[in-house]
Design a protein around this motif. Structure first.
Motif, mmCIF file in Angstrom:
data_model
loop_
_atom_site.group_PDB
_atom_site.id
_atom_site.type_symbol
_atom_site.label_atom_id
_atom_site.label_comp_id
_atom_site.label_asym_id
_atom_site.label_seq_id
_atom_site.Cartn_x
_atom_site.Cartn_y
_atom_site.Cartn_z
ATOM 1 N N ARG A 182 6.450 -16.954 -64.263
ATOM 2 C CA ARG A 182 6.608 -17.697 -65.013
ATOM 3 C C ARG A 182 7.976 -17.781 -64.715
ATOM 4 O O ARG A 182 9.223 -18.559 -64.827
ATOM 5 C CB ARG A 182 6.220 -17.727 -66.246
ATOM 6 C CG ARG A 182 4.912 -17.584 -66.559
ATOM 7 C CD ARG A 182 4.540 -18.102 -67.794
ATOM 8 N NE ARG A 182 4.951 -19.374 -68.464
ATOM 9 C CZ ARG A 182 4.482 -20.703 -68.464
ATOM 10 N NH1 ARG A 182 2.859 -21.025 -68.307
ATOM 11 N NH2 ARG A 182 5.274 -21.265 -69.175
ATOM 12 N N SER A 183 8.700 -15.841 -64.552
ATOM 13 C CA SER A 183 10.736 -15.787 -64.722
ATOM 14 C C SER A 183 10.292 -15.920 -62.792
ATOM 15 O O SER A 183 11.930 -15.999 -62.582
ATOM 16 C CB SER A 183 10.483 -14.059 -64.817
ATOM 17 O OG SER A 183 9.328 -13.455 -64.229
ATOM 18 N N GLU A 213 10.525 -21.961 -70.154
ATOM 19 C CA GLU A 213 11.261 -20.481 -71.115
ATOM 20 C C GLU A 213 11.985 -19.626 -70.489
ATOM 21 O O GLU A 213 12.869 -19.319 -71.120
ATOM 22 C CB GLU A 213 10.311 -19.817 -71.967
ATOM 23 C CG GLU A 213 9.308 -18.520 -70.621
ATOM 24 C CD GLU A 213 8.276 -19.371 -70.445
ATOM 25 O OE1 GLU A 213 7.099 -18.651 -70.421
ATOM 26 O OE2 GLU A 213 7.944 -20.318 -69.765
ATOM 27 N N TYR A 214 11.961 -19.401 -69.246
ATOM 28 C CA TYR A 214 13.139 -19.020 -68.697
ATOM 29 C C TYR A 214 14.243 -19.911 -67.762
ATOM 30 O O TYR A 214 14.207 -19.894 -66.210
ATOM 31 C CB TYR A 214 12.910 -18.090 -67.733
ATOM 32 C CG TYR A 214 11.974 -16.898 -68.617
ATOM 33 C CD1 TYR A 214 12.310 -16.519 -69.567
ATOM 34 C CD2 TYR A 214 10.812 -16.630 -67.903
ATOM 35 C CE1 TYR A 214 11.404 -15.165 -70.110
ATOM 36 C CE2 TYR A 214 10.012 -16.374 -68.667
ATOM 37 C CZ TYR A 214 10.242 -14.960 -69.940
ATOM 38 O OH TYR A 214 9.561 -14.265 -70.783
ATOM 39 N N ARG A 215 14.590 -21.189 -68.092
ATOM 40 C CA ARG A 215 15.127 -21.650 -67.352
ATOM 41 C C ARG A 215 16.609 -21.448 -67.049
ATOM 42 O O ARG A 215 17.085 -22.175 -65.796
ATOM 43 C CB ARG A 215 15.623 -22.834 -68.539
ATOM 44 C CG ARG A 215 14.239 -24.326 -69.096
ATOM 45 C CD ARG A 215 14.458 -25.268 -69.834
ATOM 46 N NE ARG A 215 15.367 -24.800 -71.147
ATOM 47 C CZ ARG A 215 14.845 -24.768 -71.743
ATOM 48 N NH1 ARG A 215 13.225 -24.737 -72.208
ATOM 49 N NH2 ARG A 215 15.402 -24.294 -73.252
ATOM 50 N N LEU A 236 17.309 -18.868 -65.509
ATOM 51 C CA LEU A 236 16.715 -18.619 -65.230
ATOM 52 C C LEU A 236 16.662 -19.053 -63.506
ATOM 53 O O LEU A 236 17.097 -18.764 -62.161
ATOM 54 C CB LEU A 236 16.187 -16.883 -64.953
ATOM 55 C CG LEU A 236 16.582 -16.390 -66.013
ATOM 56 C CD1 LEU A 236 15.518 -14.937 -66.004
ATOM 57 C CD2 LEU A 236 17.914 -15.066 -65.428
ATOM 58 N N TYR A 256 23.990 -14.856 -70.954
ATOM 59 C CA TYR A 256 22.580 -15.801 -71.463
ATOM 60 C C TYR A 256 21.399 -15.820 -70.213
ATOM 61 O O TYR A 256 20.574 -15.300 -70.587
ATOM 62 C CB TYR A 256 23.074 -17.119 -71.800
ATOM 63 C CG TYR A 256 23.688 -18.358 -72.488
ATOM 64 C CD1 TYR A 256 23.411 -18.201 -74.136
ATOM 65 C CD2 TYR A 256 25.082 -18.090 -72.106
ATOM 66 C CE1 TYR A 256 24.146 -19.271 -74.786
ATOM 67 C CE2 TYR A 256 25.597 -18.820 -73.292
ATOM 68 C CZ TYR A 256 25.187 -18.920 -74.199
ATOM 69 O OH TYR A 256 26.357 -19.609 -75.679
ATOM 70 N N GLU A 299 18.230 -13.602 -70.828
ATOM 71 C CA GLU A 299 16.865 -13.782 -70.392
ATOM 72 C C GLU A 299 16.397 -13.163 -69.649
ATOM 73 O O GLU A 299 14.890 -13.010 -69.767
ATOM 74 C CB GLU A 299 16.870 -15.274 -69.937
ATOM 75 C CG GLU A 299 15.775 -16.622 -70.171
ATOM 76 C CD GLU A 299 15.940 -17.827 -69.362
ATOM 77 O OE1 GLU A 299 16.367 -18.067 -68.825
ATOM 78 O OE2 GLU A 299 16.358 -18.469 -70.489
ATOM 79 N N ARG A 300 17.093 -12.135 -68.515
ATOM 80 C CA ARG A 300 16.013 -11.847 -67.944
ATOM 81 C C ARG A 300 16.152 -10.560 -68.412
ATOM 82 O O ARG A 300 14.589 -9.886 -67.984
ATOM 83 C CB ARG A 300 17.312 -11.087 -67.030
ATOM 84 C CG ARG A 300 17.424 -10.424 -66.014
ATOM 85 C CD ARG A 300 17.838 -9.968 -64.301
ATOM 86 N NE ARG A 300 17.986 -11.279 -64.222
ATOM 87 C CZ ARG A 300 19.279 -11.650 -63.847
ATOM 88 N NH1 ARG A 300 20.408 -11.652 -64.228
ATOM 89 N NH2 ARG A 300 19.819 -13.102 -62.930
ATOM 90 N N ARG A 344 14.907 -10.519 -71.315
ATOM 91 C CA ARG A 344 13.300 -11.133 -72.160
ATOM 92 C C ARG A 344 12.666 -11.172 -70.671
ATOM 93 O O ARG A 344 10.713 -10.939 -71.220
ATOM 94 C CB ARG A 344 14.094 -12.152 -72.641
ATOM 95 C CG ARG A 344 14.054 -12.149 -74.252
ATOM 96 C CD ARG A 344 14.089 -13.978 -75.437
ATOM 97 N NE ARG A 344 14.659 -14.767 -73.932
ATOM 98 C CZ ARG A 344 13.814 -15.731 -73.716
ATOM 99 N NH1 ARG A 344 12.755 -15.271 -73.774
ATOM 100 N NH2 ARG A 344 14.183 -16.954 -73.031
ATOM 101 N N ALA A 345 12.389 -11.833 -69.887
ATOM 102 C CA ALA A 345 11.755 -11.629 -68.428
ATOM 103 C C ALA A 345 10.595 -10.707 -68.553
ATOM 104 O O ALA A 345 9.972 -10.172 -68.037
ATOM 105 C CB ALA A 345 12.191 -12.613 -67.386
ATOM 106 N N ASN A 365 7.244 -9.363 -68.553
ATOM 107 C CA ASN A 365 6.398 -8.827 -67.248
ATOM 108 C C ASN A 365 6.392 -7.619 -67.235
ATOM 109 O O ASN A 365 5.016 -7.258 -66.323
ATOM 110 C CB ASN A 365 7.857 -9.253 -66.119
ATOM 111 C CG ASN A 365 8.204 -10.730 -65.351
ATOM 112 O OD1 ASN A 365 7.643 -11.412 -65.778
ATOM 113 N ND2 ASN A 365 9.062 -11.156 -64.975
#
Length: 621
Positions: A402-403, A431-433, A435, A551, A555-556, A558-559, A563
Motif C-alpha cells: 500500500r505504501s 493512506e500514503y498519498r 508518497l 510531511y 508518512e514514510r 508510518r509506512a 510494513n
C-alpha cells in the motif's frame, strides 16, 4: 495447430491488453484470445483516461513498463491536470482520447510484439488438471494448451443489456455475451455474483448548440502520461459543460415505471460513484440540476459522449429528456444509453498476485474482480501478466504494498476487503498519498520493474537516475543560496506573505505557503539561470520534495512501521481455530482469507487490533 503457450489471456479489453504486454515483455510466449479482433482495447464507456486517483494509476502502469500511458499520449485530444488548487498529493492527470485512434494504436503496438499471438473466438472454459490451469476450451471445440491462464472478461460473462423494458444478451452494444466460463468456475467451487454498469446515449455533435454550453479547454501547457519520449499535444479539442434542469428530471421520471433499475429486473449492484441519471435524481431529489460533461469522441467524428447522463430508461424517454437540456433542443441521438448486468467473482478468492486460491496458475483481472474503470482494469492486467510469468517459472511473486503504489492499495483492498459494488479508486483510499504522487511514479516503480527483468527499460532507468540526480542538485542549490530582502519583498507583499527583514536562505522562502519556484525565477536571475538547465518535470519534483519534506518523512515513517507487519509471514496451514484467544469472527475470517502476512491480516474486515496482538504474541513478536 497451436503451440503450448506460456500464458493465454482471455479478453482484449484494457486489462487483457496490459496483461498480454506485461507477460510478453517479461519473456513469455502469449496468446491473446478475443471474440472480436476489431474491438481490441475499445473504450466502451467515456473516451478518457486518468482523472482523480486514476491518473496516478496510469502513471504507475507506465512506470512499470505498461502501455496505457504511451497509447494515451499518442491519441489524446485534450489534457488537463486536475486538482491543481490542492496539494500535490491530489494532482491527477486526465486526457480525452480519440476513441478510434486509441484502439487502433493499441492493436498496432500489440501486433508489433513478437511474443504475442492472437486468436479470434469465444473461450468457453479453462482446462484444469490436477488443480492447475493449463489451457482453454473454445466454442469451436478447440483445446489450446498453456502453462497459465488470465481471465479478463470484462462485462461479457452472461452479460444482459437493459434499455427500458427491453433486455437482450450482450457484453457490449452490438456484441454477444460470453457463455460457459461462469458455469465451469462455479462447478470448481468459485463464488460468483452479479454487478451492473451503464453508459449514456451518444449524440450527433452537429445537432448541439455549442454557444449555449460552457467551454472547458485543456491546459495551456498540456502535460502527458508517459515518462518516455511520447508526443505532447500541439492542439486540443475543448470539452463543454451542460446542466440538467427540473424539467429534465420531471421528464425522466415519466419513465421510472418502465425502468429496469426501479422495477427489479436488474439484480446487480451499480457503481456508487458513477450512478445513472435516474439514480441521481432519485437519490438527490433536493437538487434541481446536475452537471453534464459533453466530451468529443475524437478528431474526425461528430459523435459526442454525454458524461453524467448514463441511463437504462426507455429510448423515447432518454431522447425526450435530452432535448430539454439547454443547448440540446435539436439533439439527434446516435444510440441510447443502456445498463449492462454481468457476472463477477468476489476478489477475496484471490491471492495478492491475482492468482486464484482454488486453481493455481489461473489469474483474474479487471471487471471480473468487481472493479470499474479502464485504469483499474489495466493495472490489474499488468500485475496478473507479471505474476503469471513468474508463477510458471516458480519465481518469487511480485506484490506492491500500500505504501508502494495506488495499484498496491487497489489490489490489497480487493483481496482483503472484497467489494459488493463496482470498486473505483479514489485518493482517499490511499493512506500514503504524499508518497504516491503522480510525479514520482517512475522513481517508485521503474527500478522494481527493472529488477524483475521487464524488457525495454534501459532508457527509462537512465531517465529515473537523471531525474533523481537533478532533484538533489536543485535541492542543494536552493538550500545553499541566500536572498536579500530587496530581491523578494515586493513579490512576497504581492502574495500576502510577510516581508523579509534580513538575508535568509532561499529554502526558507520557498517553503512558505503560496511561494513557488516558477514565481521566484521571475525575481531571482541567478535562480532562473540555474533552473534553465533542468526540465520542468525535474524542477517540480524537487520543489514538492522540499516544500513537503516534513510531511513526506512522517508518512514514510508510518509506512515503515506498518510494513514491518508485512515481514511477519503466516503459514498457509495455520489453524486459527486452535488459537482461542482470537475472537470468533477473527478465526472465521482468517481461516477463509488465509492471509500471507500479519500486515495483510490486519486489513481484513472483522479482524481487530487486539486479534493482531494475539497473533504477534503467539509468533513470539
Amino acid at each position: 495447430m497451436f503451440p503450448t503457450y506460456d500464458v493465454i489471456v482471455v479478453g482484449a479489453g484494457h486489462s487483457g491488453c496490459e496483461a498480454a504486454v506485461a507477460a510478453a515483455n517479461m519473456g513469455s510466449k502469449v496468446l491473446l484470445a478475443t471474440m472480436n479482433m476489431n474491438t481490441i482495447a475499445q473504450m466502451s464507456c467515456n473516451p478518457a483516461m486518468g482523472g482523480v486517483a486514476k491518473g496516478q494509476i496510469v502513471r504507475e502502469i507506465d512506470a512499470l513498463g505498461g502501455y496505457s500511458g504511451i497509447i494515451t499520449d499518442h491519441t489524446a485530444v485534450q489534457f488537463r491536470m486536475l486538482n491543481r488548487s490542492k496539494g500535490p498529493a491530489m494532482w491527477s492527470p486526465r486526457a480525452q482520447s480519440d476513441r478510434m485512434l486509441f484502439a487502433a494504436k493499441w492493436r498496432e503496438m500489440l501486433e508489433a510484439h513478437p511474443n504475442i499471438d492472437f486468436w479470434q473466438e469465444m473461450v468457453t472454459g479453462v482446462i484444469v488438471k490436477g488443480g492447475r490451469a493449463c489451457g482453454v476450451y473454445t466454442s469451436l471445440g478447440l483445446e489450446i494448451q498453456s502453462r497459465a491462464v488470465i481471465l479478463t472478461n470484462g462485462t461479457f460473462l452472461n452479460g444482459i443489456i437493459h434499455i427500458g423494458e427491453k433486455q437482450f444478451g450482450g457484453g457490449r452494444a452490438g456484441e454477444r455475451a460470453a457463455k460457459g466460463i461462469t458455469e465451469q468456475l462455479k462447478e470448481l467451487g468459485f463464488e460468483a455474483g452479479r454487478m451492473k454498469t451503464g453508459t449514456p446515449p451518444r449524440i450527433d455533435g452537429r445537432s448541439i448548440n455549442w454557444d449555449a454550453l460552457e467551454t472547458q479547454p485543456g491546459d495551456e501547457e498540456p502535460g502527458k502520461f508517459s515518462y518516455t519520449d511520447t508526443p505532447r499535444l500541439a492542439r486540443q479539442l475543448p470539452c463543454h459543460i451542460a446542466y440538467t434542469s427540473q424539467e429534465v428530471h420531471d421528464t425522466l421520471r415519466e419513465g421510472f415505471d418502465r425502468s429496469p433499475m426501479f422495477n427489479g429486473r436488474i439484480q446487480g449492484l451499480g457503481p456508487r460513484y458513477c450512478p445513472s441519471i435516474e439514480d441521481k435524481i432519485e437519490r438527490f431529489a433536493d437538487r434541481d440540476r446536475h452537471q453534464l460533461f459533453v466530451e468529443p469522441e475524437g478528431w474526425n467524428t461528430c459523435e459526442i459522449y454525454v458524461n453524467g447522463f448514463s441511463s437504462s430508461l426507455p429510448e423515447d424517454v432518454q431522447f425526450k429528456a435530452l432535448r430539454k437540456i439547454e443547448g440540446f433542443e435539436n439533439a439527434k441521438m446516435f444510440r441510447p444509453g443502456y445498463a449492462i448486468e454481468y457476472d463477477f467473482f468476489p476478489p477475496t478468492q484471490l491471492k495478492l498476485t491475482l492468482e486464484t486460491k482454488l486453481v493455481s496458475n489461473l489469474f483474474f483481472a479487471g471487471q471480473i474482480n468487481g472493479t470499474t474503470g479502464y485504469e483499474e482494469a489495466g493495472c490489474q492486467g499488468l500485475m496478473a501478466g507479471i505474476n503469471a510469468h513468474l508463477a510458471i517459472r516458480e519465481e518469487a511473486p511480485f506484490v506492491l504494498r500500500r505504501s508502494d503504489a495506488y495499484i498496491g492499495v487497489l489490489i490489497d483492498d480487493l483481496v482483503n476487503k472484497g467489494t459488493k459494488e463496482p470498486y473505483r479508486m479514489f485518493t482517499s483510499r490511499a493512506e500514503y498519498r504524499i508518497l504516491l504522487r503522480q510525479d514520482n511514479a517512475d522513481l517508485r516503480l521503474t527500478p522494481l520493474a527493472n529488477q524483475l527483468g521487464m524488457q525495454g527499460l534501459q532508457e527509462r532507468m537512465q531517465r529515473v537516475a537523471a531525474k533523481q540526480e537533478a532533484a538533489e542538485e536543485i535541492g542543494r542549490f536552493v538550500r545553499k543560496a541566500s536572498v536579500e530582502p530587496g530581491q523578494v519583498n515586493r513579490y512576497l507583499t504581492g502574495i500576502g506573505s510577510q516581508e523579509l527583514t534580513q538575508k535568509v536562505k532561499l529554502h526558507s522562502v520557498l517553503i512558505r505557503p503560496h511561494v513557488d519556484l516558477q514565481s521566484l525565477r521571475q525575481v531571482l536571475p541567478e535562480l532562473n539561470q540555474f533552473l534553465g538547465n533542468y526540465e520542468q518535470e525535474f524542477i517540480e519534483l524537487a520543489e514538492i520534495d522540499m516544500k513537503y519534506e516534513g510531511y513526506i518523512e512522517r508518512e514514510r515513517e508510518r509506512a515503515d512501521k506498518m510494513n514491518r507487519l508485512e515481514n511477519v509471514r503466516l503459514s498457509d496451514q495455520f489453524d486459527y481455530h486452535e488459537l482461542t484467544a482470537l475472537s470468533k469472527e477473527a478465526r472465521e475470517k482468517l481461516t477463509a482469507a488465509r492471509p500471507a502476512t500479519v500486515g495483510q491480516a490486519s486489513r481484513i474486515s472483522g479482524v481487530s487490533p487486539a486479534d493482531i496482538s494475539v497473533l504477534l504474541v503467539h509468533m513470539g513478536r
